[in-house]
Design a protein around this motif. Structure first.
Motif, short mmCIF file in Angstrom:
data_model
loop_
_atom_site.label_atom_id
_atom_site.label_comp_id
_atom_site.label_asym_id
_atom_site.label_seq_id
_atom_site.Cartn_x
_atom_site.Cartn_y
_atom_site.Cartn_z
N MET A 18 -1.62 -2.49 -6.27
CA MET A 18 -1.68 -1.12 -5.75
C MET A 18 -1.20 -1.08 -4.30
SD MET A 18 -4.81 0.97 -7.49
CE MET A 18 -6.18 0.00 -6.95
N LEU A 19 -1.58 -2.07 -3.50
CA LEU A 19 -1.15 -2.10 -2.11
C LEU A 19 0.35 -2.28 -1.96
CD1 LEU A 19 -4.04 -4.23 -0.55
CD2 LEU A 19 -3.60 -1.77 -0.22
N ALA A 20 0.98 -2.91 -2.95
CA ALA A 20 2.43 -3.13 -2.91
C ALA A 20 3.23 -1.85 -3.16
CB ALA A 20 2.82 -4.20 -3.94
N MET A 21 2.56 -0.80 -3.66
CA MET A 21 3.19 0.51 -3.90
C MET A 21 4.37 0.43 -4.86
SD MET A 21 1.25 2.52 -2.12
CE MET A 21 2.12 4.07 -2.00
N GLY A 22 4.24 -0.39 -5.90
CA GLY A 22 5.27 -0.46 -6.94
C GLY A 22 4.72 0.11 -8.24
N TRP A 23 5.52 0.00 -9.31
CA TRP A 23 5.09 0.54 -10.62
C TRP A 23 3.83 -0.13 -11.15
CZ3 TRP A 23 6.02 5.14 -11.80
CH2 TRP A 23 7.22 5.74 -11.50
N PRO A 24 3.66 -1.45 -11.01
CA PRO A 24 2.39 -2.02 -11.47
C PRO A 24 1.19 -1.41 -10.75
CG PRO A 24 4.00 -3.77 -11.19
CD PRO A 24 4.60 -2.51 -10.59
N GLY A 25 1.34 -1.15 -9.46
CA GLY A 25 0.26 -0.52 -8.70
C GLY A 25 0.02 0.91 -9.13
#
Length: 114
Positions: free
Chosen positions: A38-45
């Protein structure tokens, strides 16, 4: 109701097997991976945030259904942290206990007079 129960059992079985394989391969290190995505702000997050809101909704429904009693908060915590592993078992129990009466399953016996 039989198809619904079969569906719940299939979900429960699939998640148990999948979770066991993931734990064997990666260990029980879910939370750091979950929140770091979530902190990475990508699709997995994005998916994790979306999923976490479903967990919150599930927990609130379980607490509401059980009248916000002390036991309802314990069940709500199980719903939040247990996800579908908890919810599938919970719904299997409710469908049996309330003989498939969906109004009582969804709203609780205190709201339906059951």
């Amino acid at each position: 109701m039989t198809l619904f129960r079969m569906f719940l059992f299939a979900i429960l079985s699939a998640i148990i097997v999948y979770t066991a394989i993931v734990m064997i391969n990666h260990g029980p290190n879910l939370l750091p991976v979950f929140f770091n995505d979530m902190l990475a702000m990508g699709w997995p997050g994005q998916f994790n945030l979306d999923f976490m809101t479903f967990l919150m909704l599930s927990a609130i429904w379980v607490a509401w259904r059980n009248g916000f009693s002390p036991m309802s908060w314990i069940l709500a915590l199980l719903a939040f942290f247990g996800g579908m592993l908890f919810l599938s078992v919970y719904l299997l129990i409710l469908t049996s206990r309330h003989k498939g009466d969906m109004a009582t399953i969804l709203m609780g016996p205190s709201r339906t007079g059951s």
